[in-house]
Motif scaffolding. Structure first.
Motif, PDB file in Angstrom:
ATOM      1  N   HIS A   1     -30.956  15.700  -6.995  1.00 60.41           N
ATOM      2  CA  HIS A   1     -31.023  17.106  -6.546  1.00 60.41           C
ATOM      3  C   HIS A   1     -32.203  17.329  -5.595  1.00 60.41           C
TER       4      HIS A   1
ATOM      5  N   ALA B   1     -24.437  15.887  -5.818  1.00 59.75           N
ATOM      6  CA  ALA B   1     -25.629  16.758  -5.827  1.00 59.75           C
ATOM      7  C   ALA B   1     -25.572  17.700  -4.624  1.00 59.75           C
TER       8      ALA B   1
ATOM      9  N   LEU C   1     -25.132  21.811  -4.688  1.00 62.21           N
ATOM     10  CA  LEU C   1     -26.064  22.657  -3.927  1.00 62.21           C
ATOM     11  C   LEU C   1     -25.252  23.618  -3.033  1.00 62.21           C
TER      12      LEU C   1
END
Ligand code: BV8
Ligand code: ZN
Length: 290
Positions: free
Chosen positions: A85, A120, A124
């Motif tokens: 992340h 990831a 997002l």
């Protein structure tokens, strides 16, 4: 203080790349290749991840990838870890402006085949409101999966290649029911060629959609251009033993760029690094990019 020095260097960086390896996904439960998790059924992963091994024994190589796909499906459920992340956030121009105000580009070049870095980015992207400006969005094309994807199934004859998450990929690979069959592989089973995964387009034998040793990595010329332009290279969770990925950091350095290594164990890349962060990347990256 290494953290302050790296932050100062990031503030003047223009083109940032991250070179990632299996250690990036270790905290997601995916075994690495060489430090302990690298052996399977008393065979070394690198002897199985070759075209020669597949030509000689496609049944064994498919069982190896079936075993790893099963392991990764559980890891996919545990989703990307903090390190994925943090790296994904670097692909958001707005976030990058805080840590690297002069940076014009960011790219992640991953050796991993587990897709966790892409997931990831996707998570997002899903958190960004529809009306947000482009600068608030992650750049989805910033990830290069240079060794392919373990959930891709590729034809050995035509150009068919598709992501297939089915588990097992075909009935013959559902080996868990076979008595005394286990990961240690005491029980050798020979799956007949016609029962191995086949191409849905031309029915030829299919293979895992990964890059094997001796094969050319994907998007290599594009990656080489990015490496040539980079003035900051973060090396995360890799023993830096597999070429050509292991050569990228020294190329950045030779052209006056900076190299920061984030690795649990000492690695080949340490010797020529400007910054070394020894420890789990999921914590070390968090110290640099709080
Ligand atoms: C190429 C997909 C030509 C498959 C992979 C002799 C004959 C033939 C070839 C060669 C040869 N000698 C050298 C070569 C070249 C060869 C190579 O480098 N071999 C090595 C073994 C010597 N390379 C190739 O064949 C490549 N192709 O060269 O083609 C060419 C070249 C240029 C231009 C045109 C043509 C293709 C290599 C791709 C192989 N496929 N994967 C599959 O997955 O099954 S490589 C495989 O190794 C994985 O992708 C893996 O990611 C990668 C690298 O390993 P690492 O990621 O570094 O993993 P490792 O376990 O080693 O290290 C993990 C590190 O993480 C450790 O240091 C550990 O301490 C650390 N760690 C653990 N936990 C954490 C952590 N760090 C931080 N935080 C944590 N929590
Ligand atoms: Zn085909």
């Amino acid at each position: 203080m290494t953290i302050t020095r790296l932050r100062d260097a990031l503030r003047v960086s223009k083109n940032i790349i991250v070179i990632a390896g299996a250690g990036l996904s270790a905290a997601s439960g995916i075994p690495t290749f060489r430090d302990g998790g690298g052996l399977w059924r008393s065979l070394d992963a690198t002897t199985l991840a070759t075209p020669t091994a597949f030509a000689a024994n496609p049944s064994l190589v498919w069982q190896f990838y079936h075993y790893r796909r099963v392991k990764q499906v559980s890891a996919l459920e545990s989703k990307p870890n903090l390190a994925h992340h943090i790296i994904a956030k670097l692909s958001v121009p707005e976030f990058r402006r805080e840590v690297a105000p002069n940076a014009k580009s960011f790219h992640l070049i991953t050796q991993n085949v587990d897709r966790l870095s892409v997931r990831a980015l996707q998570s997002l992207e899903s958190q960004v409101p529809a009306n947000a400006p482009p600068s608030a969005r992650p750049q989805m094309d910033s990830v290069f999966e240079m060794h392919g994807r373990i959930f891709d199934v590729k034809c050995t004859s035509c150009d068919y290649c598709v992501e297939d998450l089915s588990n097992p990929l075909c009935p013959a690979l559902d080996v868990s029911h076979i008595k005394d069959y286990n990961d240690a592989g005491t029980k050798q089973i020979d799956i007949p060629l016609k029962e191995l995964p086949r191409c849905s387009a031309c029915h030829a034998l299919a293979r895992p959609g990964v890059v094997w040793f001796g094969e050319t990595p994907y998007q290599l010329s594009e990656i080489n251009r990015l490496v040539f332009k980079a003035d900051m290279c973060l090396v995360v969770g890799t023993s830096s033993t597999v070429r050509p990925a292991s050569l990228f950091a020294s190329r950045v350095q030779k052209r006056g760029g900076k190299v920061a290594v984030f690795n649990l164990a000492p690695s080949v890349a340490d010797e020529s690094a400007d910054f070394v962060f020894r420890g789990p990347c999921e914590t070390e990256l968090g110290r640099v990019f709080p």
